[in-house]
Design a protein around this motif. Structure first.
Motif, mmCIF file in Angstrom:
data_model
loop_
_atom_site.group_PDB
_atom_site.id
_atom_site.type_symbol
_atom_site.label_atom_id
_atom_site.label_comp_id
_atom_site.label_asym_id
_atom_site.label_seq_id
_atom_site.Cartn_x
_atom_site.Cartn_y
_atom_site.Cartn_z
ATOM 1 N N ALA A 165 1.048 -1.251 0.015
ATOM 2 C CA ALA A 165 0.032 0.046 -0.040
ATOM 3 C C ALA A 165 0.830 1.256 -0.067
ATOM 4 C CB ALA A 165 -0.890 -0.163 1.200
ATOM 5 N N SER A 166 0.263 2.353 -0.456
ATOM 6 C CA SER A 166 1.018 3.473 -0.592
ATOM 7 C C SER A 166 1.295 4.523 0.557
ATOM 8 C CB SER A 166 0.455 4.463 -1.858
ATOM 9 O OG SER A 166 -0.824 4.723 -1.505
ATOM 10 N N SER A 167 0.256 4.161 1.393
ATOM 11 C CA SER A 167 0.192 4.660 2.666
ATOM 12 C C SER A 167 -0.269 3.805 3.852
ATOM 13 C CB SER A 167 -0.735 5.925 2.553
ATOM 14 O OG SER A 167 -2.097 5.386 2.356
ATOM 15 N N PHE A 168 -0.267 4.273 5.127
ATOM 16 C CA PHE A 168 -0.787 3.574 6.240
ATOM 17 C C PHE A 168 -2.220 3.988 6.617
ATOM 18 C CE2 PHE A 168 3.742 4.158 7.282
ATOM 19 C CZ PHE A 168 4.235 2.748 7.057
ATOM 20 N N GLY A 169 -2.911 3.192 6.928
ATOM 21 C CA GLY A 169 -4.297 3.530 7.143
ATOM 22 C C GLY A 169 -4.484 4.495 8.599
ATOM 23 N N PRO A 170 -5.476 5.040 8.842
ATOM 24 C CA PRO A 170 -5.812 5.694 10.091
ATOM 25 C C PRO A 170 -5.451 5.372 11.137
ATOM 26 C CG PRO A 170 -7.935 5.522 8.774
ATOM 27 C CD PRO A 170 -6.699 4.736 8.308
ATOM 28 N N SER A 171 -5.727 4.027 11.438
ATOM 29 C CA SER A 171 -5.398 3.359 12.891
ATOM 30 C C SER A 171 -4.089 2.301 12.611
ATOM 31 C CB SER A 171 -6.626 2.551 13.238
ATOM 32 O OG SER A 171 -6.883 1.552 12.544
ATOM 33 N N ALA A 172 -3.293 2.386 11.800
ATOM 34 C CA ALA A 172 -2.149 1.777 11.355
ATOM 35 C C ALA A 172 -0.787 1.883 12.300
ATOM 36 C CB ALA A 172 -1.908 1.371 10.042
ATOM 37 N N ARG A 173 -0.789 2.887 13.262
ATOM 38 C CA ARG A 173 0.229 3.376 13.715
ATOM 39 C C ARG A 173 0.274 2.961 15.363
ATOM 40 N NH1 ARG A 173 3.451 6.799 10.879
ATOM 41 N NH2 ARG A 173 2.504 7.402 8.788
ATOM 42 N N ALA A 174 1.455 2.735 15.866
ATOM 43 C CA ALA A 174 1.661 2.747 17.279
ATOM 44 C C ALA A 174 2.862 3.135 18.005
ATOM 45 C CB ALA A 174 1.387 0.994 17.792
ATOM 46 N N HIS A 175 3.062 3.011 19.155
ATOM 47 C CA HIS A 175 4.424 3.425 19.676
ATOM 48 C C HIS A 175 4.768 2.216 20.597
ATOM 49 C CE1 HIS A 175 7.251 5.262 22.481
ATOM 50 N NE2 HIS A 175 7.757 6.027 21.335
#
Length: 122
Positions: free
Chosen positions: A104-114
């Motif tokens: 995919a060219s980008s990450f989805g809106p809830s596809a990030r974490a720390h």
């Protein structure tokens, strides 16, 4: 340079991108997320210094995982050589008719974490 990172502009997904990965979270040393219907591979992108800008971020470490490997390992284990704390993002992938992996060219809106620092000194 500032210690804080500027907010990421909302990424506009490519029209032919696979459906985005959702609900990315880090439990101890394991990245967990929800697989959208029809997606069987994902790209886990990790950076220590800032959130990955996009799935092909040259400053990040990227690893592909299949849904089968994810089920066997109960998630994506963060490699021991990755410094902690770190930023994690997950992009969906699919095979094109030629068998090549399209990410995919980008990450989805809830596809990030720390991933916070761990007690083991990592």
């Amino acid at each position: 340079a500032s210690a804080t990172t500027a907010p990421q502009p909302p990424a506009i997904p490519h029209p032919d991108d696979p459906p985005p990965i959702t609900a990315v979270r880090v439990d101890a040393d394991t990245v967990r997320f929800e697989w959208p219907a029809g997606v069987t591979e994902a790209m886990v992108v990790i950076r220590a210094d800032a959130a990955p800008e996009h799935p092909a971020d040259p400053a990040a470490v990227a690893s592909k995982i299949t849904n089968t490997r994810y089920q066997i390992d109960d998630g994506f284990p963060i490699p021991a050589n990755v410094p902690r704390p770190c930023h994690v993002a997950v992009a969906s992938c699919r095979r094109n008719p030629q068998g090549r992996l399209d990410v995919a060219s980008s990450f989805g809106p809830s596809a990030r974490a720390h991933a916070p620092a761990t007690d083991t000194g990592r």
